[in-house]
Motif scaffolding. Structure first.
Motif, PDB file in Angstrom:
ATOM      1  N   ARG A 199      -6.177   1.425   3.441  1.00 39.10           N
ATOM      2  CA  ARG A 199      -7.062   0.811   2.368  1.00 39.10           C
ATOM      3  C   ARG A 199      -8.660   1.195   2.508  1.00 39.10           C
ATOM      4  NH1 ARG A 199      -7.178  -5.096   1.791  1.00 39.10           N
ATOM      5  NH2 ARG A 199      -7.701  -5.130  -0.338  1.00 39.10           N
ATOM      6  N   THR A 210      -2.709  -0.767  -3.528  1.00 42.03           N
ATOM      7  CA  THR A 210      -1.322  -1.505  -3.601  1.00 42.03           C
ATOM      8  C   THR A 210      -0.134  -0.904  -2.518  1.00 42.03           C
ATOM      9  OG1 THR A 210      -1.735  -2.398  -5.694  1.00 42.03           O
ATOM     10  CG2 THR A 210       0.380  -2.522  -4.798  1.00 42.03           C
ATOM     11  N   GLU A 245     -12.235 -15.388  -4.262  1.00 42.44           N
ATOM     12  CA  GLU A 245     -11.049 -15.986  -4.698  1.00 42.44           C
ATOM     13  C   GLU A 245     -11.069 -17.370  -5.211  1.00 42.44           C
ATOM     14  OE1 GLU A 245      -8.726 -15.645  -1.096  1.00 42.44           O
ATOM     15  OE2 GLU A 245      -6.856 -16.406  -2.035  1.00 42.44           O
ATOM     16  N   GLU A 279     -11.018  -6.388  -2.819  1.00 39.67           N
ATOM     17  CA  GLU A 279     -11.276  -5.069  -2.858  1.00 39.67           C
ATOM     18  C   GLU A 279     -12.326  -5.128  -4.277  1.00 39.67           C
ATOM     19  OE1 GLU A 279      -8.111  -2.293  -2.849  1.00 39.67           O
ATOM     20  OE2 GLU A 279      -8.136  -2.154  -5.061  1.00 39.67           O
ATOM     21  N   THR A 329      -7.056  -3.620 -10.130  1.00 40.72           N
ATOM     22  CA  THR A 329      -6.629  -4.507  -8.602  1.00 40.72           C
ATOM     23  C   THR A 329      -6.179  -5.574  -8.762  1.00 40.72           C
ATOM     24  OG1 THR A 329      -7.313  -4.843  -6.157  1.00 40.72           O
ATOM     25  CG2 THR A 329      -8.979  -5.335  -7.861  1.00 40.72           C
ATOM     26  N   TYR A 339      -6.425  -7.208  -5.962  1.00 44.82           N
ATOM     27  CA  TYR A 339      -6.968  -7.991  -4.554  1.00 44.82           C
ATOM     28  C   TYR A 339      -8.189  -8.250  -4.868  1.00 44.82           C
ATOM     29  CZ  TYR A 339      -2.759  -5.647  -2.616  1.00 44.82           C
ATOM     30  OH  TYR A 339      -1.623  -5.088  -2.272  1.00 44.82           O
TER      31      TYR A 339
END
Ligand SMILES: Nc1ncnc2c1ncn2[C@@H]1O[C@H](COP(=O)(O)OP(=O)(O)O)[C@@H](O)[C@H]1O
Ligand SMILES: [Mg+2]
Length: 262
Positions: free
Chosen positions: A173, A166, A243, A199, A194, A196
Motif C-alpha cells: 500500500r 484494496t 474518519e 488513503e 477508495t 479507505y
C-alpha cells in the motif's frame, strides 16, 4: 491553477440505474487539472460505476461528463485517448515479463519505439532489475506498479485508479501511495477511488464523499474537518479525523458491517 482553466474532469447530474437499482442519483463534481481527487465511498456506493462512465465503458442514463474537455457521450474516442483506467484487478499478463507487458501495450497503442517506452517506465517504477522476469513472479507491489506503468503508456493526462490498494498488504500500500504521489508531482491528474479514509487523507488534494448516489460533501481535508467542531478536552483542542467526519456525515452504519454473534 487559474479560475478559468477547464477542469480535467467535469461531472454534472450523472444518473445510472441497474434495472430497479438506482446507483447514481445525480452526481456532480469537478477535478482540477494536475490535482489528486479522491472519491470516497463504502463498498457498493457506485465508485466503479462512475469511473466506468468516465472511461466510456458504460453509458450514463442522464447528466453529462467530460474528460479533458471531451464529452463522454459525444466524443468517446477523444475521451479514451485522454484517460486511463486501472482497476482493482490488474491487467498484467502473468506469463509475460514486465518489459513484454509494457511493450505489448505500447504496440497496441501504435506508438513508435515501444522498447524505449518500456525501458523508461521500468526505470521510473524501479522495475529495471525485474524487467525480464515473468510478471507472475512479482510481489504485489511490483505488479501494481507495473499495472500503473502500463496505464501511463501514451501519456494520458488523466489517470483513474479504482481502489488501487484494496486487498494489498500495508507495505505494498505504501509503495502504491508513493507511486501516486510521484504521478501527481509530474502533473498527471489523478482520480482515485477508495473506501479507505486514511488513503484519501494521505493522497488527495480534494475529497468527495459518494453516499446513496450523490456527492454529499466535497472539499479539502481541512474543509471537511471543519464540518465537525473540534472537541475540547482539558483545554487541548483535538481536531476530528477524516474518519469521524465521514461517519458523522454518512452515519455509523456505513462502517464495514461486522455481524454480531447470534
Ligand atoms: N453491471 C451491473 N449490473 C447490476 N448491478 C450492478 C452492476 N454493476 C454494479 N452494480 C451494482 O451497483 C452498485 C454499485 O456498484 P459499484 O459501482 O461497483 O460500487 P463500488 O465500486 O463503490 O463498490 C452495487 O450495488 C452493485 O451491485
Ligand atoms: Mg468498485
Amino acid at each position: 491553477m487559474s479560475a478559468t482553466a477547464e477542469p480535467a474532469i467535469r461531472v454534472r447530474g450523472v444518473t445510472k440505474s441497474f434495472k430497479a437499482l438506482p446507483v447514481l442519483r445525480g452526481v456532480d463534481f469537478d477535478v482540477a487539472a494536475g490535482t489528486v481527487f479522491a472519491l470516497l465511498g463504502s463498498n457498493g456506493a457506485g465508485k466503479t460505476t462512475l469511473v466506468r462512465i468516465l472511461s466510456t465503458l458504460l453509458k450514463a442514463d442522464g447528466g453529462s461528463a467530460s474528460v479533458h474537455g471531451h464529452d463522454v457521450a459525444d466524443s468517446p474516442e477523444a475521451v479514451r485517448e485522454s484517460i486511463s483506467l486501472t482497476g482493482q484487478f490488474a491487467a498484467v499478463d502473468e506469463v509475460l515479463s514486465g518489459r513484454e507487458n509494457l511493450v505489448l501495450v505500447a504496440r497496441l497503442r501504435h506508438l513508435e519505439q515501444p522498447g524505449a517506452i518500456a525501458d523508461e517506465l521500468l526505470a521510473r517504477f524501479s522495475l529495471t532489475d525485474a524487467a525480464h522476469r515473468r510478471a507472475g513472479t512479482y510481489s504485489g507491489g511490483m505488479r501494481r506498479r507495473l499495472d500503473i506503468a502500463m496505464s501511463l503508456i501514451g501519456d494520458p493526462p488523466v489517470i483513474v485508479l479504482d481502489e488501487p490498494t484494496t486487498g494489498l498488504d500495508p507495505q505494498t500500500r505504501i509503495e502504491v501511495w508513493q507511486t501516486v504521489t510521484q504521478l501527481a508531482a509530474q502533473g498527471t491528474t489523478v482520480l482515485l477511488t477508495t473506501q479507505y479514509l486514511d488513503e484519501a487523507e494521505h493522497l488527495a488534494d480534494r475529497i468527495a464523499i459518494l453516499h446513496e448516489g450523490t456527492i454529499i460533501q466535497n472539499g479539502t481535508l481541512a474543509e471537511l474537518k471543519q464540518l465537525l467542531p473540534p472537541a475540547t478536552v482539558e483545554y487541548v483542542e483535538k481536531q476530528p479525523t477524516l474518519e469521524e467526519v465521514f461517519l458523522a456525515l454518512v452515519g455509523a452504519d456505513a462502517r464495514t458491517t461486522r455481524k454480531e454473534p447470534q
